[in-house]
Scaffold this motif. Structure first.
Motif, PDB file in Angstrom:
ATOM      1  N   PHE A  85       0.947  -1.008  -0.257  1.00  0.00           N
ATOM      2  CA  PHE A  85       0.000   0.043   0.041  1.00  0.00           C
ATOM      3  C   PHE A  85       1.009   1.264   0.120  1.00  0.00           C
ATOM      4  CE2 PHE A  85       0.486  -0.681   4.557  1.00  0.00           C
ATOM      5  CZ  PHE A  85       0.539   0.416   5.236  1.00  0.00           C
ATOM      6  N   ALA A  86       0.293   2.351  -0.455  1.00  0.00           N
ATOM      7  CA  ALA A  86       0.865   3.538  -0.495  1.00  0.00           C
ATOM      8  C   ALA A  86       0.124   4.767  -0.107  1.00  0.00           C
ATOM      9  CB  ALA A  86       1.546   4.088  -1.961  1.00  0.00           C
ATOM     10  N   TYR A  87       0.640   5.781   0.480  1.00  0.00           N
ATOM     11  CA  TYR A  87      -0.058   6.758   0.891  1.00  0.00           C
ATOM     12  C   TYR A  87       0.849   8.008   0.708  1.00  0.00           C
ATOM     13  CZ  TYR A  87       2.545   5.947   5.196  1.00  0.00           C
ATOM     14  OH  TYR A  87       3.684   6.032   6.216  1.00  0.00           O
ATOM     15  N   ALA A  88      -0.261   9.039   0.039  1.00  0.00           N
ATOM     16  CA  ALA A  88       0.289  10.126  -0.424  1.00  0.00           C
ATOM     17  C   ALA A  88      -0.425  11.373  -0.100  1.00  0.00           C
ATOM     18  CB  ALA A  88       0.635  10.150  -1.786  1.00  0.00           C
ATOM     19  N   LEU A  89       0.289  12.533  -0.177  1.00  0.00           N
ATOM     20  CA  LEU A  89      -0.302  14.040   0.095  1.00  0.00           C
ATOM     21  C   LEU A  89      -0.187  14.657  -1.330  1.00  0.00           C
ATOM     22  CD1 LEU A  89       0.510  15.105   3.460  1.00  0.00           C
ATOM     23  CD2 LEU A  89      -1.753  14.334   2.895  1.00  0.00           C
ATOM     24  N   LEU A  90      -1.378  15.052  -2.017  1.00  0.00           N
ATOM     25  CA  LEU A  90      -0.939  15.824  -3.151  1.00  0.00           C
ATOM     26  C   LEU A  90      -1.528  17.393  -3.119  1.00  0.00           C
ATOM     27  CD1 LEU A  90      -1.729  12.699  -3.801  1.00  0.00           C
ATOM     28  CD2 LEU A  90      -1.534  13.449  -6.303  1.00  0.00           C
ATOM     29  N   LEU A  91      -1.236  18.136  -4.016  1.00  0.00           N
ATOM     30  CA  LEU A  91      -1.593  19.615  -4.316  1.00  0.00           C
ATOM     31  C   LEU A  91      -2.832  19.306  -5.536  1.00  0.00           C
ATOM     32  CD1 LEU A  91       1.319  21.836  -4.386  1.00  0.00           C
ATOM     33  CD2 LEU A  91      -0.443  21.747  -2.882  1.00  0.00           C
ATOM     34  N   THR A  94      -7.170  24.544  -7.315  1.00  0.00           N
ATOM     35  CA  THR A  94      -6.812  25.862  -8.192  1.00  0.00           C
ATOM     36  C   THR A  94      -5.848  26.859  -7.329  1.00  0.00           C
ATOM     37  OG1 THR A  94      -8.561  27.089  -7.440  1.00  0.00           O
ATOM     38  CG2 THR A  94      -8.988  25.618  -9.410  1.00  0.00           C
ATOM     39  N   ALA A  95      -5.263  27.828  -8.263  1.00  0.00           N
ATOM     40  CA  ALA A  95      -4.341  28.686  -7.775  1.00  0.00           C
ATOM     41  C   ALA A  95      -5.027  29.388  -6.473  1.00  0.00           C
ATOM     42  CB  ALA A  95      -3.735  29.437  -8.550  1.00  0.00           C
ATOM     43  N   GLU A  96      -6.272  29.734  -6.746  1.00  0.00           N
ATOM     44  CA  GLU A  96      -7.289  30.589  -5.746  1.00  0.00           C
ATOM     45  C   GLU A  96      -7.434  29.776  -4.562  1.00  0.00           C
ATOM     46  OE1 GLU A  96     -11.852  32.351  -5.672  1.00  0.00           O
ATOM     47  OE2 GLU A  96     -10.813  32.314  -7.523  1.00  0.00           O
ATOM     48  N   GLU A  97      -7.856  28.501  -4.786  1.00  0.00           N
ATOM     49  CA  GLU A  97      -8.266  27.581  -3.637  1.00  0.00           C
ATOM     50  C   GLU A  97      -6.933  27.613  -2.702  1.00  0.00           C
ATOM     51  OE1 GLU A  97     -11.311  24.266  -4.648  1.00  0.00           O
ATOM     52  OE2 GLU A  97      -9.176  24.226  -5.672  1.00  0.00           O
ATOM     53  N   PHE A  98      -5.633  27.358  -3.124  1.00  0.00           N
ATOM     54  CA  PHE A  98      -4.463  27.389  -2.299  1.00  0.00           C
ATOM     55  C   PHE A  98      -4.095  29.009  -1.557  1.00  0.00           C
ATOM     56  CE2 PHE A  98      -3.347  23.778  -5.643  1.00  0.00           C
ATOM     57  CZ  PHE A  98      -3.685  22.856  -4.504  1.00  0.00           C
ATOM     58  N   ALA A  99      -4.533  29.906  -2.300  1.00  0.00           N
ATOM     59  CA  ALA A  99      -4.260  31.278  -1.881  1.00  0.00           C
ATOM     60  C   ALA A  99      -5.390  31.323  -0.611  1.00  0.00           C
ATOM     61  CB  ALA A  99      -4.668  32.099  -2.880  1.00  0.00           C
ATOM     62  N   ASN A 100      -6.426  30.754  -0.650  1.00  0.00           N
ATOM     63  CA  ASN A 100      -7.361  30.919   0.238  1.00  0.00           C
ATOM     64  C   ASN A 100      -6.883  29.919   1.516  1.00  0.00           C
ATOM     65  OD1 ASN A 100      -8.664  32.852  -0.458  1.00  0.00           O
ATOM     66  ND2 ASN A 100      -9.989  31.475  -1.882  1.00  0.00           N
ATOM     67  N   ASN A 101      -6.465  28.753   1.129  1.00  0.00           N
ATOM     68  CA  ASN A 101      -6.017  27.636   2.099  1.00  0.00           C
ATOM     69  C   ASN A 101      -4.826  26.995   1.603  1.00  0.00           C
ATOM     70  OD1 ASN A 101      -6.017  25.325   3.949  1.00  0.00           O
ATOM     71  ND2 ASN A 101      -8.057  24.699   3.229  1.00  0.00           N
ATOM     72  N   PRO A 102      -3.537  27.474   1.971  1.00  0.00           N
ATOM     73  CA  PRO A 102      -2.286  26.986   1.539  1.00  0.00           C
ATOM     74  C   PRO A 102      -1.988  25.459   1.844  1.00  0.00           C
ATOM     75  CG  PRO A 102      -2.114  28.997   2.616  1.00  0.00           C
ATOM     76  CD  PRO A 102      -3.594  28.646   2.786  1.00  0.00           C
ATOM     77  N   GLY A 103      -2.652  25.203   3.006  1.00  0.00           N
ATOM     78  CA  GLY A 103      -2.351  23.670   3.537  1.00  0.00           C
ATOM     79  C   GLY A 103      -3.155  22.674   2.978  1.00  0.00           C
ATOM     80  N   LYS A 104      -4.240  22.820   2.274  1.00  0.00           N
ATOM     81  CA  LYS A 104      -5.088  22.186   1.568  1.00  0.00           C
ATOM     82  C   LYS A 104      -4.474  21.082   0.855  1.00  0.00           C
ATOM     83  CE  LYS A 104      -9.218  21.462  -1.229  1.00  0.00           C
ATOM     84  NZ  LYS A 104     -10.175  22.380  -2.196  1.00  0.00           N
ATOM     85  N   GLU A 124      -7.964   2.346  -4.831  1.00  0.00           N
ATOM     86  CA  GLU A 124      -7.434   3.764  -4.763  1.00  0.00           C
ATOM     87  C   GLU A 124      -8.669   4.538  -3.988  1.00  0.00           C
ATOM     88  OE1 GLU A 124      -7.247   7.022  -8.516  1.00  0.00           O
ATOM     89  OE2 GLU A 124      -6.224   4.916  -8.833  1.00  0.00           O
ATOM     90  N   HIS A 125      -8.038   5.480  -3.281  1.00  0.00           N
ATOM     91  CA  HIS A 125      -8.983   6.107  -2.201  1.00  0.00           C
ATOM     92  C   HIS A 125      -8.433   7.595  -2.471  1.00  0.00           C
ATOM     93  CE1 HIS A 125     -11.690   6.451   1.198  1.00  0.00           C
ATOM     94  NE2 HIS A 125     -10.959   7.659   1.196  1.00  0.00           N
ATOM     95  N   HIS A 126      -9.446   8.420  -2.505  1.00  0.00           N
ATOM     96  CA  HIS A 126      -9.006  10.022  -2.488  1.00  0.00           C
ATOM     97  C   HIS A 126      -9.876  10.693  -1.469  1.00  0.00           C
ATOM     98  CE1 HIS A 126      -8.576   9.416  -7.267  1.00  0.00           C
ATOM     99  NE2 HIS A 126      -7.704   8.916  -6.623  1.00  0.00           N
ATOM    100  N   SER A 127      -9.380  11.635  -0.861  1.00  0.00           N
ATOM    101  CA  SER A 127     -10.260  12.315   0.126  1.00  0.00           C
ATOM    102  C   SER A 127      -9.645  13.447   0.428  1.00  0.00           C
ATOM    103  CB  SER A 127     -10.548  11.453   1.434  1.00  0.00           C
ATOM    104  OG  SER A 127      -9.254  11.228   2.310  1.00  0.00           O
ATOM    105  N   PHE A 128     -10.716  14.500   0.983  1.00  0.00           N
ATOM    106  CA  PHE A 128     -10.084  15.788   1.356  1.00  0.00           C
ATOM    107  C   PHE A 128     -10.680  15.926   3.002  1.00  0.00           C
ATOM    108  CE2 PHE A 128     -10.179  17.405  -2.864  1.00  0.00           C
ATOM    109  CZ  PHE A 128      -8.875  17.926  -3.112  1.00  0.00           C
ATOM    110  N   ALA A 129      -9.957  16.557   3.871  1.00  0.00           N
ATOM    111  CA  ALA A 129     -10.214  16.685   5.261  1.00  0.00           C
ATOM    112  C   ALA A 129     -11.590  17.468   5.319  1.00  0.00           C
ATOM    113  CB  ALA A 129      -9.300  17.457   6.119  1.00  0.00           C
TER     114      ALA A 129
END
Length: 138
Positions: A85-91, A94-104, A124-129
């Motif tokens: 198994f593998a686990y990762a964090l990805l960016l 959009t640029a606007e979303e990262f400007a509003n929430n840089p840690g997303k 495969e499993h994708h999720s956001f907090a």
């Protein structure tokens, strides 16, 4: 790093690069025919089988072409004889979303199976907090 870990890292990085490029055939290349994916958008019961998995990508590619990103920030891999198994964090945003929430970050977990000397993605499993909840509140 073991040879299996290297092979899996190359597989995942190639897949992420293909997602970023909108290259559907490479996105599909290392996925098992019986892939199960739990994604951020519905269906809530997940996507099952390679044909259904294939069907979700055009909409994502269209979103990404309008300015979205899909880039690996960190990747960890755990291997065992014929499963890993593998686990990762990805960016992924959009640029606007990262400007509003840089840690997303998009959270990604992959389950892999080795058959005939070749690693394939079986799950495969994708999720956001869930940002609607304040940390520490019950």
């Amino acid at each position: 790093m073991s040879d299996d870990e290297k092979q899996i890292r190359v597989l995942i990085e190639r897949w992420a690069g293909a997602v970023h490029a909108g290259d559907l055939e490479t996105v599909l290349a290392d996925h098992a025919p019986d892939i199960v994916m739990f994604d951020v958008p519905p269906p809530h019961e997940g996507v099952r089988g390679l044909d259904s998995y294939r069907d979700v990508w055009p909409g994502f590619f269209a979103w990404q072409a309008s300015g979205g990103s899909f880039d690996i920030v960190s990747l960890d891999i755990v291997t065992g004889g014929e499963v890993a198994f593998a686990y990762a964090l990805l960016l992924c945003g959009t640029a606007e979303e990262f400007a509003n929430n840089p840690g997303k970050r998009l959270r990604l977990t992959l389950g892999l199976r080795k058959q005939d000397g070749r690693w394939t993605v079986l799950h495969e499993h994708h999720s956001f907090a869930d940002e609607s909840l304040e940390p520490g509140l019950d």
